[in-house]
Design an enzyme around this catalytic site. Structure first.
Site, PDB file in Angstrom:
ATOM      1  N   ARG A 294      -2.621 -25.639 -12.240  1.00 52.12           N
ATOM      2  CA  ARG A 294      -3.599 -26.691 -11.905  1.00 52.12           C
ATOM      3  C   ARG A 294      -3.381 -27.907 -12.807  1.00 52.12           C
ATOM      4  O   ARG A 294      -3.430 -29.049 -12.373  1.00 52.12           O
ATOM      5  CB  ARG A 294      -5.037 -26.157 -12.078  1.00 52.12           C
ATOM      6  CG  ARG A 294      -5.390 -25.059 -11.099  1.00 52.12           C
ATOM      7  CD  ARG A 294      -6.866 -24.720 -11.125  1.00 52.12           C
ATOM      8  NE  ARG A 294      -7.330 -24.009 -12.312  1.00 52.12           N
ATOM      9  CZ  ARG A 294      -7.326 -22.694 -12.484  1.00 52.12           C
ATOM     10  NH1 ARG A 294      -6.855 -21.907 -11.523  1.00 52.12           N
ATOM     11  NH2 ARG A 294      -7.802 -22.131 -13.592  1.00 52.12           N
TER      12      ARG A 294
ATOM     13  N   GLU B 255     -23.477 -38.596  -2.951  1.00 57.16           N
ATOM     14  CA  GLU B 255     -22.680 -38.203  -1.783  1.00 57.16           C
ATOM     15  C   GLU B 255     -23.458 -37.319  -0.807  1.00 57.16           C
ATOM     16  O   GLU B 255     -23.530 -36.105  -0.987  1.00 57.16           O
ATOM     17  CB  GLU B 255     -21.414 -37.464  -2.248  1.00 57.16           C
ATOM     18  CG  GLU B 255     -20.539 -37.005  -1.082  1.00 57.16           C
ATOM     19  CD  GLU B 255     -19.237 -36.325  -1.509  1.00 57.16           C
ATOM     20  OE1 GLU B 255     -19.028 -36.131  -2.715  1.00 57.16           O
ATOM     21  OE2 GLU B 255     -18.444 -35.981  -0.616  1.00 57.16           O
TER      22      GLU B 255
ATOM     23  N   LYS C 175     -21.285 -42.487  -1.609  1.00 55.12           N
ATOM     24  CA  LYS C 175     -20.089 -41.869  -1.021  1.00 55.12           C
ATOM     25  C   LYS C 175     -20.484 -41.169   0.270  1.00 55.12           C
ATOM     26  O   LYS C 175     -20.861 -40.002   0.269  1.00 55.12           O
ATOM     27  CB  LYS C 175     -19.481 -40.881  -2.019  1.00 55.12           C
ATOM     28  CG  LYS C 175     -18.286 -40.105  -1.459  1.00 55.12           C
ATOM     29  CD  LYS C 175     -17.467 -39.462  -2.562  1.00 55.12           C
ATOM     30  CE  LYS C 175     -16.383 -38.572  -1.968  1.00 55.12           C
ATOM     31  NZ  LYS C 175     -15.385 -38.171  -2.964  1.00 55.12           N
TER      32      LYS C 175
END
Ligand code: 13P
Length: 342
Positions: free
Chosen positions: A46, A182, A224
């Site tokens: 990652r 969001e 968002k």
């Protein structure tokens, strides 16, 4: 709260020709992404993937204004010991952090979700500030009913999610962190574009009521949202122009001009659709807020495939291309011809 400072950061996040890289996949989600290239998800893999992205030039300097990180990444160091957040700020972008703890089943509302993570959030935000984060993200998930079932989303589900978003936003501003707010109306399902409009409008109206009621200063947030778009399985898909027109119409009806910027999620659109839709809005309209991208999949799918776990040069080439295409779309200067030059 220092509103001037919040406003400055928010404006930096939507700077001209730039947008946000959403690289905040949870450990579970990044595993699913890595599965598509047959790569085992470990702390190192990652790190390698994200370090490769954050070192990409000119993408990071020219087209990326901020990066949303996952908790692990904000604490991680590059292979040479530099904190990953420092790679981002050295490139002139703002490091941010996803702070919600995911969408869980909502009691009494089968098939609907509520985002958790408010308990202890004040302390976590203070720590994230110390670690260098200057903005945060909280995603509310609004499911859509199938086969014309308009009982989902229920007003109950939307209302509690918008209430939680405002509580999160107020805590962020108290900590000197700009909240990305969001409310995502999902593209999954067979609903029409009109239904998406109706639900998104309801959610945004409710959201701004809650933000006002809870004292959140609009000059210090970034919204968002999803675009207004038909469900992926809806037989009738709208044209690029229709998506752009309806999205602008809906946002114009709901979002006060004090909000510095709107940065869309890609939500499962193809890379090129996400770019074309954003471009169409910026090319055709003069809007009170900056309109840009905060894409996860639409910025990372192509680089992930090209990188394939090992080829940094190919990964960076693909990321440079997608970042540039979306940077151009954020000022209405993208064209299908430029797209093909990738
Ligand atoms: P997508 O662009 O892949 O929808 O992700 C953006 C995001 O941050 C969702 O919370």
């Amino acid at each position: 709260m220092d509103l001037e400072q919040l406003n400055e950061i928010a404006n930096q996040m939507v700077a001209h020709g730039k947008g946000i890289l959403a690289a905040d996949e949870s450990t579970g989600t990044i595993k699913k992404r890595f599965d598509t290239i047959g790569l085992t998800s470990t702390e190192d893999s990652r790190r390698d993937w994200r370090e490769m992205l954050f070192r990409t030039q000119p993408a990071m300097n020219e087209y990326i204004s901020g990066v949303i990180l996952y908790d692990e990444t904000l604490r991680q160091k590059a292979a040479d010991g530099t904190p990953l957040a420092k790679l981002i700020s050295d490139a002139g972008a703002v490091p941010g952090i996803k702070v919600d703890l995911g969408a869980k089943d909502l009691a009494g509302a089968p098939g609907e979700k509520i985002t958790e993570g408010l308990d202890g959030l004040r302390d976590r935000l203070n720590e994230y500030y110390e670690l260098g984060a200057r903005f945060a993200k909280w995603r509310a998930v609004i499911e859509m009913g199938r086969d014309g079932d308009d009982s989902i989303p229920s007003p109950y589900c939307v209302d509690v999610n918008m209430h939680a978003l405002a509580r999160y936003a107020a805590l962020c501003q108290e900590a000197g962190i700009v909240p990305i707010v969001e409310p995502e109306v999902l593209m999954d399902g067979d609903h029409t574009i009109e239904r998406c409009y109706e639900v998104t409008e309801y959610a945004l109206k409710k959201l701004f009521d809650e933000l006002y009621a809870q004292g959140v200063q609009l000059e210090g947030i970034i919204l968002k949202p999803n675009m207004i778009i038909a469900g992926k399985k809806c037989p009738e898909q709208a044209s690029v122009e229709d998506v752009a027109d309806l999205t602008v119409q809906c946002l114009s009806n709901c979002v006060p001009s004090a909000v510095p910027g709107i940065a869309f999620l890609s939500g499962g659109q193809s890379d090129e659709e996400a770019t074309a839709h954003l471009n169409a809005m910026n090319a055709a309209y003069d809007l009170p807020w900056a309109l840009t991208f905060s894409y996860g999949r639409a910025l990372q799918a192509a680089p992930l495939k090209a990188w394939n776990g090992k080829d940094a040069e190919a990964g960076q080439k693909a990321f440079n291309h997608r970042a540039r295409m979306n940077g151009l779309a954020s000022i209405g200067e993208w064209t299908p011809e430029l797209e093909q030059q990738g």
